[in-house]
Enzyme design. Sequence first.
Site, PDB file in Angstrom:
ATOM      1  N   GLY A   1       0.805  -1.218   0.000  1.00 52.68           N
ATOM      2  CA  GLY A   1       0.000   0.000   0.000  1.00 52.68           C
ATOM      3  C   GLY A   1       0.836   1.264   0.000  1.00 52.68           C
ATOM      4  O   GLY A   1       0.516   2.228  -0.665  1.00 52.68           O
TER       5      GLY A   1
ATOM      6  N   THR B   1       4.277  -6.737   5.111  1.00 47.85           N
ATOM      7  CA  THR B   1       5.410  -6.415   5.971  1.00 47.85           C
ATOM      8  C   THR B   1       5.782  -7.540   6.919  1.00 47.85           C
ATOM      9  O   THR B   1       6.871  -7.534   7.473  1.00 47.85           O
ATOM     10  CB  THR B   1       5.066  -5.169   6.793  1.00 47.85           C
ATOM     11  OG1 THR B   1       3.773  -5.379   7.377  1.00 47.85           O
ATOM     12  CG2 THR B   1       5.014  -3.931   5.931  1.00 47.85           C
TER      13      THR B   1
ATOM     14  N   LEU C   1      11.922  -7.517  16.293  1.00 47.42           N
ATOM     15  CA  LEU C   1      11.142  -8.734  16.544  1.00 47.42           C
ATOM     16  C   LEU C   1      11.473  -9.842  15.543  1.00 47.42           C
ATOM     17  O   LEU C   1      11.573 -11.004  15.900  1.00 47.42           O
ATOM     18  CB  LEU C   1       9.654  -8.348  16.467  1.00 47.42           C
ATOM     19  CG  LEU C   1       8.586  -9.395  16.674  1.00 47.42           C
ATOM     20  CD1 LEU C   1       8.793 -10.156  17.963  1.00 47.42           C
ATOM     21  CD2 LEU C   1       7.215  -8.716  16.678  1.00 47.42           C
TER      22      LEU C   1
ATOM     23  N   PRO D   1      14.291 -10.083  12.607  1.00 48.61           N
ATOM     24  CA  PRO D   1      15.340  -9.439  11.797  1.00 48.61           C
ATOM     25  C   PRO D   1      15.277  -9.803  10.310  1.00 48.61           C
ATOM     26  O   PRO D   1      15.616  -8.974   9.465  1.00 48.61           O
ATOM     27  CB  PRO D   1      16.643  -9.957  12.430  1.00 48.61           C
ATOM     28  CG  PRO D   1      16.260 -10.397  13.809  1.00 48.61           C
ATOM     29  CD  PRO D   1      14.831 -10.852  13.731  1.00 48.61           C
TER      30      PRO D   1
ATOM     31  N   GLU E   1       9.225   2.524   7.488  1.00 51.99           N
ATOM     32  CA  GLU E   1       9.415   3.757   6.735  1.00 51.99           C
ATOM     33  C   GLU E   1      10.814   4.351   6.821  1.00 51.99           C
ATOM     34  O   GLU E   1      11.282   4.994   5.892  1.00 51.99           O
ATOM     35  CB  GLU E   1       8.369   4.783   7.215  1.00 51.99           C
ATOM     36  CG  GLU E   1       6.993   4.348   6.760  1.00 51.99           C
ATOM     37  CD  GLU E   1       5.852   5.050   7.438  1.00 51.99           C
ATOM     38  OE1 GLU E   1       5.630   4.789   8.629  1.00 51.99           O
ATOM     39  OE2 GLU E   1       5.169   5.850   6.789  1.00 51.99           O
TER      40      GLU E   1
HETATM   41 MO1  MOS Z   1       2.600   4.587   5.834  1.00 48.55          MO
HETATM   42  S1  MOS Z   1       2.634   6.269   4.629  1.00 48.55           S
HETATM   43  O1  MOS Z   1       1.959   5.293   7.261  1.00 48.55           O
HETATM   44  O2  MOS Z   1       1.559   3.489   5.093  1.00 48.55           O
END
Ligand code: MOS
Length: 752
Positions: free
Chosen positions: A249, A478, A643, A645, A718
């Site tokens: 996303g 993720t 948590l 690596p 991020e």
């Molecule tokens: Mo991130 S821009 O908070 O998905």
Amino acid sequence: MSLTQEIPATSPIGRDTPRVDGPLKVTGKAQYTSDFHFPGLLYAVPVEATIANGRIRNLDTTAAEKMPGVRAILHRQNIGKISRSVLEPGMEGICEERRPPFEDDVVRYYGQYVALVVADTFETAKAAADAVRVTYDKEKPNVETELEADDDPEVVSTTFGQHERLQSQRGDADAAFASAPIKIDQTYVTPAETHNPIELHATTAIWEGSTLTLYDSSQGVVNFRSVLAQMFDLPKENVRVITKFVGSGFGGKLFPWTHCALAAAAARKLGTPVRLVLSRKMMFQTVGHRPRTQQRVRLGATPDGKLVSLQHDYVYHRSMLDAHHEDCGETTPFQYSVPNLRVTFGRAKRNVGAAADMRGPGAVPGLYAIEAAMNELADELKMDPVRLRVINEPKIDEGLGVPFSSRHLLECFELGAEKFGWSKRTPQVGSMKRDDLTLGWGMAGCSWIAGRFAAEASVELRDDGTARVACATQDIGTGTYTNLAQLASHKTGVPLDKVDVALGDTSLPKGPLSGGSLATPSIVPAVLQAADNAIESLLSIATTIPESPFKNRKSADLAFDGGRVFLKAGVASGGVPFTDLLQRANLRLVTGNGNSEAMLGDPKPKFSTHSFGCHFVEVTWQPEIARLRVSRVVTVIDAGWILNPLAGRNQIEGAVVMGIGMALFEHTSYDPQNGAPINSNLADYVMTVNADAPPIDVYFLDYPDREINEVGARGIGEIGLAGIAAAITAAVYHATGIRVRELPVKIEDLLA
Ligand code: MOS
């Protein structure tokens, strides 16, 4: 001693853990939003405005309606009521485009939806959408790239709160700058960028009586439910949002967009499930983008490199109606020690769709400018850029006036420099060679906020030896499925492959947004507490049921470890497996619930909570053929305790790859004639591909941040994108002698 050494060898937390959902993905069994099928499913295709500024004069659906297979064409006159949503407690009710679809007949950006065709097949719907005739009263759009603030009220209100135009101030930045012996005064530009997850935005809406179920590709099902319930005047419990897998996303899917409401309105009207999948072109028009920014940075310093003044004045573009705030100044007040500082922002209205959070919103463009200016200052001082940063390392957060919960940026620089071989750098432009290539070496620091959203979770221990952990958060690629399984396994001793993870469904305990790199730190306390509560229930059962060997003992005398219950005094006894106790009690399961509060946006916090890091970059330059490549990256991240690596390194590698795109490729260009994003496809919107991605070495420091949660885990989604563009432009300068201050760096810049 690091936390990892305290954790028993049998626990999966803190260890490289392959994704528990990996097999589902590689065998094609993972179901993404548009993989779900329903009887009677219809397909919706929106009609897109072909102007960016004006009014709809006439919308003629006659020809389209006659096409076989067309079930309905929705427009302003017949869509039915859709209300605006407002912010509710608990960060619910958020959407970036405030105007519901078809609310008026004004067109404010190219591609705005003006009608919706619903048909038996996607192909029919698309053909009919093309056959809808729309005429407009057209005006010239404003998509001017030069940004001068035309909209800078003292306070800007967004759904996330209030932002003061004078964002931060201390000392006298003007006077200190005027008298500084060394000065940098430059303006840095970052272009509009578009989120391009491989999975397109997709929604399937199903109405049954007065309940709405929405399958959506969402980064936050709980907020989606709140927005949809408000828009369609339903009690929240009548709305269910499901997101099992997301093909990423990058922030574009954090909040619902108008197509979600369109699909729901069509399903309401027709009484049958409706699916709407955006085209790649629409992804550039109606579902957000990182706004263009123009940032003036003024640095004043002493000849020995001590900052005396820092001014950061930025302007970003915004859509005509929406209030997205691109917080480029977020990190400026605390990244470096400086007595005199001022940060301000302004906004410039443009005929573009609503801007949105995109991976590292605010801080990523902001740190590009600040770190690029720091690198220019280092060159001006003839000082090593690492040294300049060391000299200006703050002892506390000078913006908030409080200590950092955990900041080890200098150690990041040290480790990064060592792993990269930075000491071999010769500072003269073009002085480093390998084979026939000119090398450029550059570096930059980075940071990103840390905190928590509110979260709830439940953990079950079952009589068949499995456990189940549930939370209405979602995995956007993720590794959240794996994180939940690791945490539940750690506490319950149930092996990873026997932990069921349920997420991506508002019928589960309320979970956090997958955003702001906050999902992992938020779920940690909720899941650990839920598991503790499940274990407590188990121990109380163990002391009461007649069939238990612990009957008439006190819970406090019992211990639980590795899935077994022991007498504390007799751990050597081997204990009794929890499955035994459940079976003896004739119970299928015990459940525990956990919840944790938000820790974010406190105006007077005790600590400043952030992650930190740095990038060291090598580029190769061949002036004969004007070929520039990023050839090597070393990134060090201080994100608390990690948590997983394995997934963590993957996050940072992905961010670095995206950062190469930010520095060298990505930009969305708007046609000045009609306001359309011109390069709205994956051939013309150039992104980093495998051939552009160099070897990337990622290192984590391992300092638990106990202010964030009990294991000290912050987030890492991020931060890897912050700073990297400044490291790359510094390397470009080192190789070529050309200072590029408007991203992306283009070949023509280097031919000068
Ligand atoms: Mo991130 S821009 O908070 O998905």
